[in-house]
Design a protein around this motif. Structure first.
Motif, short mmCIF file in Angstrom:
data_model
loop_
_atom_site.label_atom_id
_atom_site.label_comp_id
_atom_site.label_asym_id
_atom_site.label_seq_id
_atom_site.Cartn_x
_atom_site.Cartn_y
_atom_site.Cartn_z
N MET A 26 89.64 43.21 38.78
CA MET A 26 88.33 43.74 38.24
C MET A 26 87.17 44.74 39.04
O MET A 26 86.40 43.91 39.67
CB MET A 26 87.76 43.28 37.34
CG MET A 26 86.72 44.17 35.65
SD MET A 26 86.29 43.27 34.44
CE MET A 26 85.42 42.90 35.10
N GLN A 27 88.09 45.97 39.69
CA GLN A 27 87.93 46.61 40.74
C GLN A 27 86.63 47.53 40.82
O GLN A 27 87.59 48.32 40.07
CB GLN A 27 88.72 47.02 42.33
CG GLN A 27 89.65 45.43 42.70
CD GLN A 27 88.74 44.71 43.38
OE1 GLN A 27 87.58 45.03 44.06
NE2 GLN A 27 88.79 43.27 43.15
N LEU A 28 85.48 47.65 41.23
CA LEU A 28 84.56 49.45 40.99
C LEU A 28 85.81 50.46 41.53
O LEU A 28 85.67 51.31 41.09
CB LEU A 28 83.29 49.38 41.95
CG LEU A 28 82.02 50.10 40.92
CD1 LEU A 28 82.09 49.94 39.32
CD2 LEU A 28 80.56 49.54 41.51
N HIS A 29 86.36 49.95 42.77
CA HIS A 29 86.99 51.08 43.58
C HIS A 29 87.79 51.37 42.39
O HIS A 29 88.07 52.57 42.06
CB HIS A 29 87.52 50.22 44.49
CG HIS A 29 88.66 50.68 44.91
ND1 HIS A 29 89.18 52.23 45.86
CD2 HIS A 29 90.13 50.96 44.73
CE1 HIS A 29 90.53 52.58 45.92
NE2 HIS A 29 90.83 51.64 45.59
N THR A 30 88.54 51.05 41.64
CA THR A 30 89.56 51.55 40.76
C THR A 30 89.13 52.02 39.53
O THR A 30 89.87 53.77 39.26
CB THR A 30 90.87 49.83 39.67
OG1 THR A 30 90.89 49.19 41.32
CG2 THR A 30 91.64 50.36 39.44
N PHE A 31 87.64 51.75 39.26
CA PHE A 31 87.21 51.99 38.15
C PHE A 31 86.71 53.59 38.91
O PHE A 31 87.09 54.84 37.87
CB PHE A 31 85.98 51.78 37.82
CG PHE A 31 84.87 52.90 36.45
CD1 PHE A 31 85.49 52.78 34.82
CD2 PHE A 31 83.83 53.02 36.94
CE1 PHE A 31 84.32 53.44 34.65
CE2 PHE A 31 82.78 53.49 35.77
CZ PHE A 31 83.52 54.24 35.27
N LEU A 32 86.22 53.98 39.77
CA LEU A 32 86.14 55.47 40.02
C LEU A 32 86.97 56.09 40.48
O LEU A 32 86.75 57.12 41.02
CB LEU A 32 84.73 55.48 41.88
CG LEU A 32 83.30 54.47 41.17
CD1 LEU A 32 83.05 54.56 42.67
CD2 LEU A 32 82.37 55.02 40.52
N LEU A 33 88.05 55.44 41.09
CA LEU A 33 89.39 56.24 40.88
C LEU A 33 89.83 57.33 39.81
O LEU A 33 89.89 58.22 39.55
CB LEU A 33 90.35 55.62 41.66
CG LEU A 33 90.66 55.58 43.51
CD1 LEU A 33 91.14 54.68 43.78
CD2 LEU A 33 90.08 57.26 43.89
N SER A 34 89.79 56.12 38.74
CA SER A 34 89.86 56.95 37.21
C SER A 34 89.10 57.85 37.13
O SER A 34 89.08 58.76 36.11
CB SER A 34 90.65 55.91 36.52
OG SER A 34 89.57 54.78 36.38
N LEU A 35 88.10 57.20 37.66
CA LEU A 35 86.58 57.89 36.66
C LEU A 35 86.67 59.85 37.89
O LEU A 35 86.55 60.78 36.58
CB LEU A 35 84.99 57.70 37.17
CG LEU A 35 84.33 58.64 36.31
CD1 LEU A 35 83.93 58.85 35.10
CD2 LEU A 35 82.66 57.67 37.01
N SER A 36 87.31 59.90 38.70
CA SER A 36 87.49 60.94 39.56
C SER A 36 88.21 61.90 38.86
O SER A 36 88.26 62.86 39.28
CB SER A 36 87.40 60.51 41.07
OG SER A 36 89.07 60.30 41.01
N ALA A 37 89.56 61.50 37.53
CA ALA A 37 91.09 62.56 37.62
C ALA A 37 90.02 62.80 35.88
O ALA A 37 90.74 63.12 35.26
CB ALA A 37 92.05 62.05 37.08
N HIS A 38 88.94 62.66 35.45
CA HIS A 38 87.99 62.53 34.44
C HIS A 38 87.66 64.24 34.65
O HIS A 38 87.23 64.74 35.05
CB HIS A 38 87.01 62.30 34.31
CG HIS A 38 86.44 62.03 32.45
ND1 HIS A 38 86.28 62.76 32.46
CD2 HIS A 38 86.80 61.51 31.33
CE1 HIS A 38 85.73 62.81 30.82
NE2 HIS A 38 86.27 62.06 30.33
N PRO A 39 88.51 65.22 32.97
CA PRO A 39 88.15 66.25 33.32
C PRO A 39 86.40 67.11 32.98
O PRO A 39 86.36 67.39 33.43
CB PRO A 39 89.16 67.14 31.80
CG PRO A 39 89.12 65.44 31.23
CD PRO A 39 88.87 64.66 32.05
#
Length: 103
Positions: A26-39
């Motif tokens: 559970m990495q914050l890095h992964t969450f932020l990357l997926s959030l960057s793709a949010h429309p």
């Protein structure tokens, strides 16, 4: 500001985020990357992530020495940090030190 520009800014924040050795799944890095793709990415979300990365709240509201070293246990927070650092290296305290609360 365009969503693509915000996305690039958030990706740069995510890539500079250090990994968490205690929660490898559970990495914050992964969450932020997926959030960057949010429309519907907002500038506020990007500013908040940048503020977290830069420790802006810690700089804005510094803790006093009295708060960091309470008179009842002045080494308490130092011992917590030391415990996390040793735990990350795989060094555990023996059971008898935990039982008698010896550091």
């Amino acid at each position: 500001m365009s969503v693509s520009k915000l996305s690039k800014q958030l990706k740069s924040v995510a890539q500079s985020w250090p990994p968490d050795p205690f929660r490898p799944n559970m990495q914050l890095h992964t969450f932020l990357l997926s959030l960057s793709a949010h429309p519907h990415l907002t500038p506020a979300a990007v500013r908040t992530a940048q503020a977290l990365r830069n420790n802006e709240l810690q700089k804005k509201y510094p803790l006093s020495e009295k708060m960091l070293k309470p008179t009842s246990r002045p080494l308490h927070y130092n011992q917590i940090v030391e415990g996390f650092q040793k735990s990350a290296l795989g060094i555990a305290r023996p059971w008898w030190k935990r039982f008698f609360e010896i550091w």
